[in-house]
Every structure is written in C-alpha cells, then in structure tokens.
Scaffold this motif. Structure first.
Motif, mmCIF file in Angstrom:
data_model
loop_
_atom_site.group_PDB
_atom_site.id
_atom_site.type_symbol
_atom_site.label_atom_id
_atom_site.label_comp_id
_atom_site.label_asym_id
_atom_site.label_seq_id
_atom_site.Cartn_x
_atom_site.Cartn_y
_atom_site.Cartn_z
ATOM 1 N N GLN A 2 38.980 27.097 34.166
ATOM 2 C CA GLN A 2 38.545 28.052 35.181
ATOM 3 C C GLN A 2 37.456 28.952 34.619
ATOM 4 O O GLN A 2 37.516 29.359 33.463
ATOM 5 C CB GLN A 2 39.730 28.918 35.617
ATOM 6 C CG GLN A 2 40.878 28.137 36.192
ATOM 7 C CD GLN A 2 42.138 28.986 36.258
ATOM 8 O OE1 GLN A 2 42.430 29.746 35.354
ATOM 9 N NE2 GLN A 2 42.883 28.849 37.326
ATOM 10 N N GLN A 3 36.476 29.277 35.448
ATOM 11 C CA GLN A 3 35.425 30.201 35.047
ATOM 12 C C GLN A 3 35.135 31.145 36.192
ATOM 13 O O GLN A 3 35.266 30.785 37.365
ATOM 14 C CB GLN A 3 34.153 29.430 34.681
ATOM 15 C CG GLN A 3 34.213 28.749 33.334
ATOM 16 C CD GLN A 3 32.873 28.208 32.906
ATOM 17 O OE1 GLN A 3 32.117 27.731 33.733
ATOM 18 N NE2 GLN A 3 32.587 28.270 31.631
ATOM 19 N N LEU A 4 34.770 32.361 35.809
ATOM 20 C CA LEU A 4 34.402 33.354 36.805
ATOM 21 C C LEU A 4 32.932 33.693 36.656
ATOM 22 O O LEU A 4 32.432 33.804 35.536
ATOM 23 C CB LEU A 4 35.240 34.625 36.645
ATOM 24 C CG LEU A 4 36.735 34.496 36.877
ATOM 25 C CD1 LEU A 4 37.407 35.846 36.700
ATOM 26 C CD2 LEU A 4 37.015 33.950 38.266
ATOM 27 N N ASN A 5 32.265 33.862 37.784
ATOM 28 C CA ASN A 5 30.887 34.307 37.801
ATOM 29 C C ASN A 5 30.834 35.697 38.404
ATOM 30 O O ASN A 5 31.501 35.960 39.413
ATOM 31 C CB ASN A 5 30.024 33.353 38.635
ATOM 32 C CG ASN A 5 30.065 31.940 38.089
ATOM 33 O OD1 ASN A 5 29.802 31.707 36.918
ATOM 34 N ND2 ASN A 5 30.445 30.995 38.924
ATOM 35 N N CYS A 23 32.661 38.797 42.355
ATOM 36 C CA CYS A 23 33.195 37.878 41.366
ATOM 37 C C CYS A 23 33.589 36.615 42.107
ATOM 38 O O CYS A 23 34.302 36.680 43.115
ATOM 39 C CB CYS A 23 34.411 38.529 40.715
ATOM 40 S SG CYS A 23 35.098 37.640 39.332
ATOM 41 N N SER A 25 34.562 32.191 41.960
ATOM 42 C CA SER A 25 35.090 31.086 41.166
ATOM 43 C C SER A 25 35.193 29.844 42.030
ATOM 44 O O SER A 25 35.258 29.935 43.256
ATOM 45 C CB SER A 25 36.468 31.456 40.619
ATOM 46 O OG SER A 25 37.049 30.345 39.965
ATOM 47 N N SER A 26 35.230 28.709 41.394
ATOM 48 C CA SER A 26 35.474 27.466 42.122
ATOM 49 C C SER A 26 36.968 27.214 42.254
ATOM 50 O O SER A 26 37.390 26.296 42.966
ATOM 51 C CB SER A 26 34.818 26.282 41.392
ATOM 52 O OG SER A 26 35.308 26.175 40.072
ATOM 53 N N SER A 27 37.776 28.029 41.574
ATOM 54 C CA SER A 27 39.234 27.887 41.598
ATOM 55 C C SER A 27 39.855 29.036 42.379
ATOM 56 O O SER A 27 39.275 30.111 42.488
ATOM 57 C CB SER A 27 39.800 27.896 40.178
ATOM 58 O OG SER A 27 39.180 26.922 39.373
ATOM 59 N N LYS A 70 39.047 32.694 46.285
ATOM 60 C CA LYS A 70 38.120 32.296 45.236
ATOM 61 C C LYS A 70 37.127 33.391 44.894
ATOM 62 O O LYS A 70 36.230 33.180 44.070
ATOM 63 C CB LYS A 70 37.344 31.044 45.669
ATOM 64 C CG LYS A 70 38.211 29.809 45.822
ATOM 65 C CD LYS A 70 37.368 28.608 46.200
ATOM 66 C CE LYS A 70 38.226 27.353 46.327
ATOM 67 N NZ LYS A 70 37.424 26.162 46.668
ATOM 68 N N ASP A 71 37.266 34.539 45.525
ATOM 69 C CA ASP A 71 36.330 35.606 45.207
ATOM 70 C C ASP A 71 36.946 36.985 45.429
ATOM 71 O O ASP A 71 37.987 37.130 46.078
ATOM 72 C CB ASP A 71 35.035 35.469 45.996
ATOM 73 C CG ASP A 71 35.266 35.412 47.496
ATOM 74 O OD1 ASP A 71 34.310 35.103 48.228
ATOM 75 O OD2 ASP A 71 36.403 35.667 47.951
ATOM 76 N N GLY A 101 35.611 37.553 33.838
ATOM 77 C CA GLY A 101 34.212 37.298 34.118
ATOM 78 C C GLY A 101 33.333 37.892 33.026
ATOM 79 O O GLY A 101 33.814 38.646 32.176
#
Lengths: 110, 113
Positions: A2-5, A23, A25-27, A70-71, A101
């Motif tokens: 998992q990654q956060l942008n 923030c 994420s794709s998850s 997801k955000d 993040g």
C-alpha cells in the motif's frame, strides 16, 4: 504494498487563507489519521477518522474520510503562522500496519 | 499525563560504534512501534510490539538492528555496528489497541560519522 500520495507536496499561503490538502491511495482503508510535525519534534495527532464519509473537526481543522475509503481530506481555515509544518496522513487496514504518506509542507506568509 | 518519552534526543557517534535508543511508552498502551524518518524515504516502520512481544520486524533493515521490549514500560532499539547510512531520526510511537491512534515521542536524531 500500500502507498499513500499526498498533494500538494508543498504550499505557500498568506496568513488568514484557508488550506486544503488531500491524501489518496489505490487501496481502501478502515482508519485515517492526520498528523502535524514541527521541526525537531515528533508528529502530533490532529484528527482520527474511523468511518467512510465521516467529517470531523478540531478547532480550525476539518478532516473527512472519503466515501470510497481510498482518500481523505484535511482543511485548515483562517491559517495562522503556527500552522507551519509538515502534515502527514496515515491509513490503516485491518490486519495491516499503518501506512504514512510523504507529507505536505505548509508555509504561511505573514 | 506524560507522553512517549525517548532518550537520548540527539546522538552523535562514529561508524562502528554501538547505539542504543530508548523509549518509555504511554502507560496502558499495549502497542509500541519504532519508526525511522529520513528525507528520502519518509517515515518507515521498523518493528512493532504487542504486549511486549515483537509482532512484525520485517522493516528492520539489517541484522545490525535489533529491538527489545523487556517489559510494558521500556523498549530499546539497538544498532551494532552503526554506519553513516543509519543517520536519521528514530521515533517511538505507542497506541492502545490495534488500528487505534498512534502517539509519537519526540524522536532521537542519530548522526553516524
């Protein structure tokens, strides 16, 4: 994994302006946390969100747990000089560890 | 109530030396986390404990790193031997219950020359 942008990466605003950061994420996540870190200090918890769609305020800060899970968003109203710092989001999914993040660096110009 | 306490706040050492970082968690918190923060990699989870038992140490970078939690009031992170690339800020954080808020200590800024 998992990654956060976080966006924006950095922002310069005038004192008194409102601030929005997010923030993504794709998850999906079950919990979102927002922290602020001052130079030379550890991150300080600002707001915790536990339910999709939840909107929570803490003084001039308001954060929302995105409906897609997801955000998340953090808003600061009427910024003041002491709002300067790095804002981190963190997401948690049951059975996993918290993921942080990269942070949004906020500068407030007088 | 006292928050998470870390010591020392700053540590400067020479390559090859042993470094021990210490953490006292918030009383009653059953989860303890060690993080490393660098400009390049941000906050990285190194290891975490639940009820003094290490649960996940997959973030520990090498065998040079080790962590212990001999009781509910104390944890250490040890680097032996230290290397310049270990220079970073190391945070201890604690929480009450899985998935609940984590509270961070002030960190230890480590510089390895």
């Amino acid at each position: 994994g998992q990654q956060l942008n976080q966006s924006p990466q950095s922002m310069f605003i005038q004192e008194g302006e409102d601030v929005s950061m997010n923030c993504t994420s794709s998850s999906i996540f079950n919990t979102w946390l927002w922290y602020k870190q001052d130079p030379g200090e550890g991150p300080v918890l600002l707001i915790a969100l536990y339910k999709a769609g939840e909107l929570t305020s803490n003084g001039r800060l308001t954060a929302q747990f995105g409906i897609t899970r997801k955000d998340s968003f953090l808003n600061i109203s009427a910024s003041i000089p002491s709002d300067v710092g790095i804002y981190f989001c963190a997401g948690y999914l049951y059975g996993q560890n918290f993921v942080f993040g990269p942070g949004t660096r906020l500068s407030v110009l007088p | 109530d006292a928050g998470v306490i870390q010591s020392p706040r700053h540590e400067v050492t020479e390559m090859g030396q042993e470094v021990t970082l210490r953490c006292k968690p918030i009383s009653g918190h059953d989860y303890l986390f060690w993080y490393r923060q660098t400009m390049m990699r941000g906050l990285e989870l190194l290891i975490y404990f639940n009820n003094n038992v290490p649960i996940d140490d997959s973030g520990m970078p090498e065998d040079r790193f080790s962590a212990k939690m001999p009781n509910a009031s104390f944890s250490t992170l040890k680097i032996q031997p230290s290397e310049p690339r270990d220079s970073a800020v190391y945070f201890c954080a604690t929480g009450a219950g899985e998935g609940n808020e984590q509270f961070f200590g002030p960190g230890t800024r480590l510089t390895v020359l």
